[in-house]
Design a protein around this motif. Sequence first.
Motif, PDB file in Angstrom:
ATOM      1  N   MET A   8       0.828  -1.194   0.000  1.00 37.35           N
ATOM      2  CA  MET A   8       0.000   0.000   0.000  1.00 37.35           C
ATOM      3  C   MET A   8       0.870   1.254   0.000  1.00 37.35           C
ATOM      4  SD  MET A   8      -3.029   1.129   2.582  1.00 37.35           S
ATOM      5  CE  MET A   8      -4.305   0.197   1.794  1.00 37.35           C
ATOM      6  N   HIS A   9       1.940   1.252   0.831  1.00 36.27           N
ATOM      7  CA  HIS A   9       2.797   2.435   0.869  1.00 36.27           C
ATOM      8  C   HIS A   9       3.591   2.599  -0.426  1.00 36.27           C
ATOM      9  CE1 HIS A   9       1.951   3.421   5.004  1.00 36.27           C
ATOM     10  NE2 HIS A   9       2.078   2.136   5.311  1.00 36.27           N
ATOM     11  N   GLY A  10       3.910   1.482  -1.100  1.00 37.33           N
ATOM     12  CA  GLY A  10       4.656   1.545  -2.347  1.00 37.33           C
ATOM     13  C   GLY A  10       3.885   2.201  -3.475  1.00 37.33           C
ATOM     14  N   GLU A  11       2.562   2.173  -3.412  1.00 40.44           N
ATOM     15  CA  GLU A  11       1.750   2.771  -4.476  1.00 40.44           C
ATOM     16  C   GLU A  11       1.999   4.258  -4.602  1.00 40.44           C
ATOM     17  OE1 GLU A  11      -2.403   1.843  -4.525  1.00 40.44           O
ATOM     18  OE2 GLU A  11      -2.003  -0.139  -3.715  1.00 40.44           O
ATOM     19  N   ALA A  12       2.215   4.944  -3.492  1.00 41.40           N
ATOM     20  CA  ALA A  12       2.424   6.389  -3.523  1.00 41.40           C
ATOM     21  C   ALA A  12       3.707   6.747  -4.261  1.00 41.40           C
ATOM     22  CB  ALA A  12       2.450   6.951  -2.105  1.00 41.40           C
ATOM     23  N   LEU A  13       4.684   5.829  -4.281  1.00 45.78           N
ATOM     24  CA  LEU A  13       5.961   6.115  -4.922  1.00 45.78           C
ATOM     25  C   LEU A  13       6.030   5.620  -6.361  1.00 45.78           C
ATOM     26  CD1 LEU A  13       8.319   5.191  -1.961  1.00 45.78           C
ATOM     27  CD2 LEU A  13       7.530   7.463  -2.655  1.00 45.78           C
ATOM     28  N   SER A  14       5.101   4.777  -6.763  1.00 48.45           N
ATOM     29  CA  SER A  14       5.129   4.244  -8.115  1.00 48.45           C
ATOM     30  C   SER A  14       4.605   5.287  -9.103  1.00 48.45           C
ATOM     31  CB  SER A  14       4.308   2.954  -8.200  1.00 48.45           C
ATOM     32  OG  SER A  14       2.961   3.231  -7.937  1.00 48.45           O
ATOM     33  N   PRO A  15       5.078   5.218 -10.362  1.00 47.31           N
ATOM     34  CA  PRO A  15       4.592   6.192 -11.357  1.00 47.31           C
ATOM     35  C   PRO A  15       3.100   6.016 -11.626  1.00 47.31           C
ATOM     36  CG  PRO A  15       6.051   4.559 -12.357  1.00 47.31           C
ATOM     37  CD  PRO A  15       6.019   4.268 -10.892  1.00 47.31           C
ATOM     38  N   ALA A  16       2.501   7.089 -12.091  1.00 47.35           N
ATOM     39  CA  ALA A  16       1.076   7.052 -12.423  1.00 47.35           C
ATOM     40  C   ALA A  16       0.845   6.096 -13.581  1.00 47.35           C
ATOM     41  CB  ALA A  16       0.598   8.448 -12.806  1.00 47.35           C
ATOM     42  N   PRO A  17      -0.288   5.406 -13.581  1.00 49.75           N
ATOM     43  CA  PRO A  17      -0.605   4.560 -14.741  1.00 49.75           C
ATOM     44  C   PRO A  17      -0.589   5.398 -16.017  1.00 49.75           C
ATOM     45  CG  PRO A  17      -2.163   4.179 -12.960  1.00 49.75           C
ATOM     46  CD  PRO A  17      -1.326   5.354 -12.563  1.00 49.75           C
ATOM     47  N   ILE A  18      -0.158   4.791 -17.099  1.00 50.63           N
ATOM     48  CA  ILE A  18       0.034   5.524 -18.351  1.00 50.63           C
ATOM     49  C   ILE A  18      -1.235   6.238 -18.808  1.00 50.63           C
ATOM     50  CG2 ILE A  18      -0.461   3.683 -20.014  1.00 50.63           C
ATOM     51  CD1 ILE A  18       2.640   5.116 -20.754  1.00 50.63           C
ATOM     52  N   ARG A  19      -2.402   5.663 -18.555  1.00 43.89           N
ATOM     53  CA  ARG A  19      -3.650   6.294 -18.988  1.00 43.89           C
ATOM     54  C   ARG A  19      -3.929   7.572 -18.193  1.00 43.89           C
ATOM     55  NH1 ARG A  19      -8.208   4.702 -22.075  1.00 43.89           N
ATOM     56  NH2 ARG A  19     -10.065   5.806 -21.398  1.00 43.89           N
ATOM     57  N   ARG A  20      -3.454   7.671 -16.955  1.00 44.39           N
ATOM     58  CA  ARG A  20      -3.698   8.866 -16.142  1.00 44.39           C
ATOM     59  C   ARG A  20      -2.664   9.964 -16.370  1.00 44.39           C
ATOM     60  NH1 ARG A  20      -4.118   6.614 -10.453  1.00 44.39           N
ATOM     61  NH2 ARG A  20      -3.215   8.634 -10.019  1.00 44.39           N
ATOM     62  N   PHE A  21      -1.553   9.646 -17.050  1.00 44.07           N
ATOM     63  CA  PHE A  21      -0.499  10.634 -17.256  1.00 44.07           C
ATOM     64  C   PHE A  21      -0.991  11.922 -17.917  1.00 44.07           C
ATOM     65  CE2 PHE A  21       2.694  12.469 -20.104  1.00 44.07           C
ATOM     66  CZ  PHE A  21       3.597  12.942 -19.157  1.00 44.07           C
ATOM     67  N   PRO A  22      -1.755  11.867 -19.025  1.00 40.13           N
ATOM     68  CA  PRO A  22      -2.207  13.119 -19.652  1.00 40.13           C
ATOM     69  C   PRO A  22      -3.033  13.991 -18.707  1.00 40.13           C
ATOM     70  CG  PRO A  22      -2.526  11.298 -21.156  1.00 40.13           C
ATOM     71  CD  PRO A  22      -2.161  10.699 -19.822  1.00 40.13           C
ATOM     72  N   VAL A  23      -3.897  13.377 -17.922  1.00 39.61           N
ATOM     73  CA  VAL A  23      -4.744  14.143 -17.006  1.00 39.61           C
ATOM     74  C   VAL A  23      -3.893  14.790 -15.912  1.00 39.61           C
ATOM     75  CG1 VAL A  23      -6.678  13.991 -15.392  1.00 39.61           C
ATOM     76  CG2 VAL A  23      -6.690  12.629 -17.480  1.00 39.61           C
ATOM     77  N   LEU A  24      -2.933  14.038 -15.372  1.00 38.53           N
ATOM     78  CA  LEU A  24      -2.069  14.596 -14.336  1.00 38.53           C
ATOM     79  C   LEU A  24      -1.234  15.747 -14.874  1.00 38.53           C
ATOM     80  CD1 LEU A  24      -0.949  11.285 -12.620  1.00 38.53           C
ATOM     81  CD2 LEU A  24      -2.589  12.970 -11.757  1.00 38.53           C
ATOM     82  N   LEU A  25      -0.708  15.607 -16.084  1.00 36.61           N
ATOM     83  CA  LEU A  25       0.064  16.689 -16.692  1.00 36.61           C
ATOM     84  C   LEU A  25      -0.815  17.918 -16.904  1.00 36.61           C
ATOM     85  CD1 LEU A  25       2.711  17.700 -17.919  1.00 36.61           C
ATOM     86  CD2 LEU A  25       1.943  16.743 -20.098  1.00 36.61           C
ATOM     87  N   LEU A  26      -2.024  17.710 -17.363  1.00 32.93           N
ATOM     88  CA  LEU A  26      -2.958  18.810 -17.582  1.00 32.93           C
ATOM     89  C   LEU A  26      -3.227  19.546 -16.271  1.00 32.93           C
ATOM     90  CD1 LEU A  26      -4.888  20.265 -19.541  1.00 32.93           C
ATOM     91  CD2 LEU A  26      -6.626  18.625 -18.841  1.00 32.93           C
ATOM     92  N   MET A  27      -3.501  18.803 -15.227  1.00 30.77           N
ATOM     93  CA  MET A  27      -3.792  19.430 -13.934  1.00 30.77           C
ATOM     94  C   MET A  27      -2.583  20.188 -13.406  1.00 30.77           C
ATOM     95  SD  MET A  27      -6.925  18.917 -13.345  1.00 30.77           S
ATOM     96  CE  MET A  27      -7.304  18.842 -15.078  1.00 30.77           C
ATOM     97  N   CYS A  28      -1.400  19.619 -13.536  1.00 32.85           N
ATOM     98  CA  CYS A  28      -0.187  20.301 -13.078  1.00 32.85           C
ATOM     99  C   CYS A  28       0.086  21.572 -13.872  1.00 32.85           C
ATOM    100  CB  CYS A  28       1.020  19.372 -13.181  1.00 32.85           C
ATOM    101  SG  CYS A  28       1.012  18.055 -11.971  1.00 32.85           S
ATOM    102  N   SER A  29      -0.299  21.582 -15.129  1.00 32.33           N
ATOM    103  CA  SER A  29      -0.030  22.732 -15.995  1.00 32.33           C
ATOM    104  C   SER A  29      -1.063  23.839 -15.882  1.00 32.33           C
ATOM    105  CB  SER A  29       0.030  22.285 -17.449  1.00 32.33           C
ATOM    106  OG  SER A  29       1.071  21.370 -17.631  1.00 32.33           O
ATOM    107  N   LEU A  30      -2.313  23.491 -15.616  1.00 32.28           N
ATOM    108  CA  LEU A  30      -3.381  24.479 -15.685  1.00 32.28           C
ATOM    109  C   LEU A  30      -3.999  24.865 -14.361  1.00 32.28           C
ATOM    110  CD1 LEU A  30      -5.340  23.281 -18.822  1.00 32.28           C
ATOM    111  CD2 LEU A  30      -3.685  25.123 -18.638  1.00 32.28           C
TER     112      LEU A  30
END
Length: 119
Positions: A1-23
Amino acid sequence: MHGEALSPAPIRRFPVLLLMCSLVLPGSLGCASSTPPPQAFSTTRDRLAELVKTLFVLRRDGYLAEALSGRPVQCVGPVEVRDGGLRAGTFEVDNFYRRDGNQRWQRVEMPASSASASR
């Protein structure tokens, strides 16, 4: 459970995360330091909603994907490190794209964020 926070985002969520970080960072909506009137926020929100519908992002797997949903729309090739960035053809990870009137992909300049300012 703790390892999930350190793992990269699933590839499908990457565009949404980038969008949120940018806007969705403070100041990225073009508002002054004082609180804007509610109608100004509504207009900005509507413009932002229209912009987001047309944005695409290059994912790490070489697919251009809708920025809002992460749904892949076109494979542009394998991603490789080139010219100091992760690239597939003429596309680069961490950039936004949209189709122009002739259906050609064009890079979209986004408002500066603290994340891109620190690079």
